[in-house]
Scaffold this motif. Structure first.
Motif, PDB file in Angstrom:
ATOM      1  N   GLY A 216       0.838  -1.065   0.008  1.00 34.70           N
ATOM      2  CA  GLY A 216      -0.154   0.077  -0.089  1.00 34.70           C
ATOM      3  C   GLY A 216       0.729   1.508  -0.220  1.00 34.70           C
TER       4      GLY A 216
ATOM      5  N   TYR B 113       0.935   3.658  -3.549  1.00 36.86           N
ATOM      6  CA  TYR B 113       0.825   5.252  -2.748  1.00 36.86           C
ATOM      7  C   TYR B 113       1.787   5.714  -2.953  1.00 36.86           C
ATOM      8  CZ  TYR B 113      -0.050   9.535  -0.459  1.00 36.86           C
ATOM      9  OH  TYR B 113      -0.408  11.288  -0.293  1.00 36.86           O
TER      10      TYR B 113
ATOM     11  N   SER C  15     -15.879   6.321  -0.349  1.00 36.90           N
ATOM     12  CA  SER C  15     -14.730   6.010  -0.979  1.00 36.90           C
ATOM     13  C   SER C  15     -15.638   6.174  -2.851  1.00 36.90           C
ATOM     14  CB  SER C  15     -13.832   4.763  -1.030  1.00 36.90           C
ATOM     15  OG  SER C  15     -13.222   4.987  -1.931  1.00 36.90           O
TER      16      SER C  15
ATOM     17  N   ILE D  94      -4.622   6.784  -7.022  1.00 40.90           N
ATOM     18  CA  ILE D  94      -4.910   5.784  -5.775  1.00 40.90           C
ATOM     19  C   ILE D  94      -5.937   5.811  -5.063  1.00 40.90           C
ATOM     20  CG2 ILE D  94      -4.515   8.625  -4.368  1.00 40.90           C
ATOM     21  CD1 ILE D  94      -2.407   5.129  -3.649  1.00 40.90           C
TER      22      ILE D  94
ATOM     23  N   ALA E  23      -8.200   2.565  -4.066  1.00 37.94           N
ATOM     24  CA  ALA E  23      -8.777   2.188  -2.769  1.00 37.94           C
ATOM     25  C   ALA E  23     -10.268   2.341  -3.168  1.00 37.94           C
ATOM     26  CB  ALA E  23      -8.777   3.965  -2.285  1.00 37.94           C
ATOM     27  N   THR E  24     -11.025   2.931  -3.405  1.00 39.25           N
ATOM     28  CA  THR E  24     -12.154   2.295  -4.015  1.00 39.25           C
ATOM     29  C   THR E  24     -12.184   0.884  -4.170  1.00 39.25           C
ATOM     30  OG1 THR E  24     -12.307   4.659  -4.468  1.00 39.25           O
ATOM     31  CG2 THR E  24     -14.915   2.890  -5.367  1.00 39.25           C
TER      32      THR E  24
END
Length: 187
Positions: free
Chosen positions: A48, A52, A132, A144, A148-149
């Motif tokens: 992660g 990012y 999200s 990102i 994330a979604t």
């Protein structure tokens, strides 16, 4: 979708054991998990952070409606694939450690509480997925947020599916009425 005969009853964090009921064999057994969960957690956190760092400022050039839809579709597809893999491997699982009657009673009582808690967590992850999605919709298409979604949509589906809430609730009700057959042999 889930065809495995193993229904989770209770996960004992202290003993690191999961207790299952096999609906075909009418057996209540325990299974152990390895300590690899910590390694997987650390590895996923590292991935992660790297994602990012690489994609934090990257903008996906796509109409936002398609981007949101693709993110949801990606998360749902991964979660369905995950459920299929887990179901396939659990069908082949064989647990032979029978459990004492006292432990069975404890597991059913605590398992029902645990199921309610896990379903609340599942509802919160579903709300996170929706939140999200809204944030992604109003964004500039940041990569990102896209990932994330997708991750947030990937979480609630297996959480609900792997809990097998309808079969578990029925099983708990039958146990309370002393109508759930448990054939653990010498126990």
């Amino acid at each position: 979708m889930m065809k495995s005969p193993w229904i989770p009853v209770f996960y004992d964090k202290k003993e690191n054991k999961n207790y299952f009921y096999n609906i075909n064999e009418k057996k209540f057994v325990e299974g152990k998990y390895s300590a690899q969960n910590t390694i997987v957690t650390l590895l996923s956190g590292t991935v992660g952070v790297v994602l990012y760092a690489l994609l934090g400022s990257f903008i996906i050039k796509m109409p936002i409606n398609y981007l949101v839809g693709l993110s949801i579709l990606l998360g749902v597809a991964i979660s369905v694939l995950l459920i299929i893999v887990i179901d396939h491997s659990s069908k082949k699982s064989v647990f032979r450690t029978p459990t004492s009657i006292e432990k069975v009673s404890f597991c059913f009582e605590e398992g029902e509480k645990q199921l309610k808690k896990n379903l609340r967590i599942g509802c919160w992850t579903l709300l996170l997925a929706i939140g999200s999605t809204v944030v992604l919709y109003f964004s500039n298409g940041e990569a990102i947020l896209f990932f994330a979604t997708a991750l947030f949509w990937m979480l609630p589906i297996p959480l609900f599916a792997l809990q097998r809430p309808f079969k578990r609730k029925k099983m708990y009700a039958l146990y309370k009425k002393n109508q759930l057959p448990i054939e653990n042999g010498e126990i």
